[in-house]
Motif scaffolding. Structure first.
Motif, PDB file in Angstrom:
ATOM      1  N   PRO A  40       0.856  -1.328   0.055  1.00 47.96           N
ATOM      2  CA  PRO A  40       0.114  -0.063  -0.016  1.00 47.96           C
ATOM      3  C   PRO A  40       0.708   1.175   0.008  1.00 47.96           C
ATOM      4  O   PRO A  40       0.452   2.298  -0.383  1.00 47.96           O
ATOM      5  N   PHE A  41       1.938   1.256   0.719  1.00 45.48           N
ATOM      6  CA  PHE A  41       2.948   2.204   0.571  1.00 45.48           C
ATOM      7  C   PHE A  41       3.261   2.734  -0.777  1.00 45.48           C
ATOM      8  O   PHE A  41       3.143   3.926  -1.305  1.00 45.48           O
ATOM      9  N   LEU A  42       3.808   1.643  -1.618  1.00 44.98           N
ATOM     10  CA  LEU A  42       4.304   1.941  -2.827  1.00 44.98           C
ATOM     11  C   LEU A  42       3.147   2.323  -4.092  1.00 44.98           C
ATOM     12  O   LEU A  42       3.281   3.119  -4.918  1.00 44.98           O
ATOM     13  N   GLN A  43       1.825   1.766  -3.622  1.00 39.39           N
ATOM     14  CA  GLN A  43       0.833   2.428  -4.374  1.00 39.39           C
ATOM     15  C   GLN A  43       0.497   3.763  -4.023  1.00 39.39           C
ATOM     16  O   GLN A  43       0.179   4.329  -5.028  1.00 39.39           O
ATOM     17  N   THR A  44       0.808   4.195  -2.824  1.00 39.00           N
ATOM     18  CA  THR A  44       0.522   5.738  -2.502  1.00 39.00           C
ATOM     19  C   THR A  44       1.499   6.548  -3.083  1.00 39.00           C
ATOM     20  O   THR A  44       1.331   7.206  -3.712  1.00 39.00           O
ATOM     21  N   VAL A  45       2.758   6.103  -2.927  1.00 39.47           N
ATOM     22  CA  VAL A  45       3.968   7.080  -3.164  1.00 39.47           C
ATOM     23  C   VAL A  45       4.275   7.192  -4.598  1.00 39.47           C
ATOM     24  O   VAL A  45       4.565   8.179  -5.409  1.00 39.47           O
ATOM     25  N   VAL A 183       3.291  10.951   4.414  1.00 43.86           N
ATOM     26  CA  VAL A 183       3.830  11.095   5.711  1.00 43.86           C
ATOM     27  C   VAL A 183       3.322  10.390   6.605  1.00 43.86           C
ATOM     28  O   VAL A 183       4.017  10.064   7.562  1.00 43.86           O
ATOM     29  N   ASN A 184       1.998   9.886   6.375  1.00 44.95           N
ATOM     30  CA  ASN A 184       1.724   8.909   7.513  1.00 44.95           C
ATOM     31  C   ASN A 184       2.586   7.528   7.541  1.00 44.95           C
ATOM     32  O   ASN A 184       2.676   7.231   8.595  1.00 44.95           O
ATOM     33  N   TYR A 185       2.642   7.257   6.436  1.00 50.35           N
ATOM     34  CA  TYR A 185       3.480   5.970   6.325  1.00 50.35           C
ATOM     35  C   TYR A 185       5.040   6.224   6.726  1.00 50.35           C
ATOM     36  O   TYR A 185       5.580   5.391   7.543  1.00 50.35           O
ATOM     37  N   GLU A 187       6.255   8.431   8.897  1.00 45.85           N
ATOM     38  CA  GLU A 187       6.240   8.407  10.342  1.00 45.85           C
ATOM     39  C   GLU A 187       6.123   7.053  10.875  1.00 45.85           C
ATOM     40  O   GLU A 187       6.692   6.946  12.024  1.00 45.85           O
ATOM     41  N   ALA A 188       5.299   6.285  10.552  1.00 47.17           N
ATOM     42  CA  ALA A 188       5.069   5.098  11.110  1.00 47.17           C
ATOM     43  C   ALA A 188       6.240   4.157  10.841  1.00 47.17           C
ATOM     44  O   ALA A 188       6.826   3.431  11.657  1.00 47.17           O
ATOM     45  N   PHE A 189       7.057   4.216   9.631  1.00 45.02           N
ATOM     46  CA  PHE A 189       7.950   3.279   9.330  1.00 45.02           C
ATOM     47  C   PHE A 189       9.470   3.771   9.984  1.00 45.02           C
ATOM     48  O   PHE A 189      10.242   3.118   9.917  1.00 45.02           O
ATOM     49  N   ALA A 190       9.367   4.948  10.703  1.00 45.39           N
ATOM     50  CA  ALA A 190      10.351   5.473  11.561  1.00 45.39           C
ATOM     51  C   ALA A 190      10.792   4.197  12.632  1.00 45.39           C
ATOM     52  O   ALA A 190      11.788   4.142  13.191  1.00 45.39           O
ATOM     53  N   VAL A 191       9.835   3.308  13.213  1.00 44.27           N
ATOM     54  CA  VAL A 191       9.828   2.194  14.054  1.00 44.27           C
ATOM     55  C   VAL A 191      10.844   1.514  13.381  1.00 44.27           C
ATOM     56  O   VAL A 191      11.753   0.870  14.283  1.00 44.27           O
ATOM     57  N   LEU A 192      10.945   0.961  12.192  1.00 45.58           N
ATOM     58  CA  LEU A 192      11.810   0.090  11.623  1.00 45.58           C
ATOM     59  C   LEU A 192      13.204   0.531  11.847  1.00 45.58           C
ATOM     60  O   LEU A 192      14.052  -0.209  11.894  1.00 45.58           O
ATOM     61  N   PHE A 193      13.221   1.860  11.455  1.00 45.00           N
ATOM     62  CA  PHE A 193      14.794   2.433  11.644  1.00 45.00           C
ATOM     63  C   PHE A 193      15.118   2.163  13.027  1.00 45.00           C
ATOM     64  O   PHE A 193      16.506   1.956  13.217  1.00 45.00           O
ATOM     65  N   PHE A 194      14.408   2.429  14.312  1.00 46.56           N
ATOM     66  CA  PHE A 194      14.885   2.143  15.371  1.00 46.56           C
ATOM     67  C   PHE A 194      15.122   1.035  15.547  1.00 46.56           C
ATOM     68  O   PHE A 194      16.047   0.618  16.417  1.00 46.56           O
TER      69      PHE A 194
END
Length: 226
Positions: A40-45, A183-185, A187-194
């Motif tokens: 869904p992210f790639l569909q959006t971006v 932006v929603n995605y 912000e949420a994906f920042a968890v993966l970098f953590f």
């Protein structure tokens, strides 16, 4: 070996817990991004159809299939499993960053997807390392123990990202379903970098712990011989 004794040896080894945590944190980004939220992210971006987005995302699994044996050969040749694990984490983070925050070029994204999976493949080194720091009798148990870290963290992270997306949701709806923007995605994906950052720390702690443990063992052996 008696089951209780076997389990005690396994859980009383701090290195095993560090490996299980590292493995789960290193693998979760691919499991979560590649398995659920990436399409869904790639569909959006990129404004792609669902099949096209899934095809682009599948390159990460091609990279993953190549990364495991490639990092294995690299670690065996250079005798540096820790360095190979760290390089894999950096590769994963950089390539995922390109996809999530930087590129809107499909060719570059395809290369980054391949690199994302390739870097993630280095997490397999954790299983081999666990085999060498535990007795042969624990070989099957330690693989299962570390693999449980992958399963648990991936299962936890998928709904966590969903919650984060809901939290940042701006109220858009389409055909009765919530619509998230870029932006929603992000912000949420920042968890993966953590996750990848903590995994990096786990490898450094593991290397330090085993180094100190080996020095203590050598000193004890030297004292005993004298």
């Amino acid at each position: 070996m008696h089951l209780k004794k076997q389990l005690k040896l396994l859980v009383c080894q701090p290195a095993n817990w560090l490996l299980a945590l590292y493995s789960g944190l290193a693998f979760a980004p691919l499991a979560v991004f590649g398995g659920l939220w990436g399409t869904p992210f790639l569909q959006t971006v990129d404004h792609l159809s669902k099949p096209a987005a899934a095809s682009l995302l599948s390159l990460s699994y091609v990279g993953f299939g190549l990364g495991g044996p490639l990092f294995g050969v690299l670690a065996d040749k250079r005798k540096t499993p820790y360095s190979s694990m760290l390089v894999g984490l950096v590769c994963t983070a950089v390539c995922l960053f390109v996809v999530v925050y930087w590129s809107h070029n499909l060719v570059l994204e395809g290369i980054a997807m391949l690199g994302f999976g390739l870097g993630t493949g280095s997490f397999m080194l954790g299983f081999n390392l666990a085999r060498h720091i535990n007795s042969l009798a624990l070989a099957g148990s330690i693989v299962s123990f570390i693999n449980s870290g992958d399963t648990v963290l991936s299962a936890i992270t998928e709904p966590v990202l969903g919650r984060l997306l809901d939290w940042h949701w701006n109220g858009k709806m389409l055909n009765g379903a919530r619509v998230f923007d870029i932006v929603n995605y992000q912000e949420a994906f920042a968890v993966l970098f953590f996750y990848l950052l903590v995994a990096f720390g786990c490898v450094c702690l593991l290397k330090r712990y085993l180094s100190v443990k080996n020095k203590i063992s050598q000193c004890d052996r030297h004292v005993t011989e004298r």
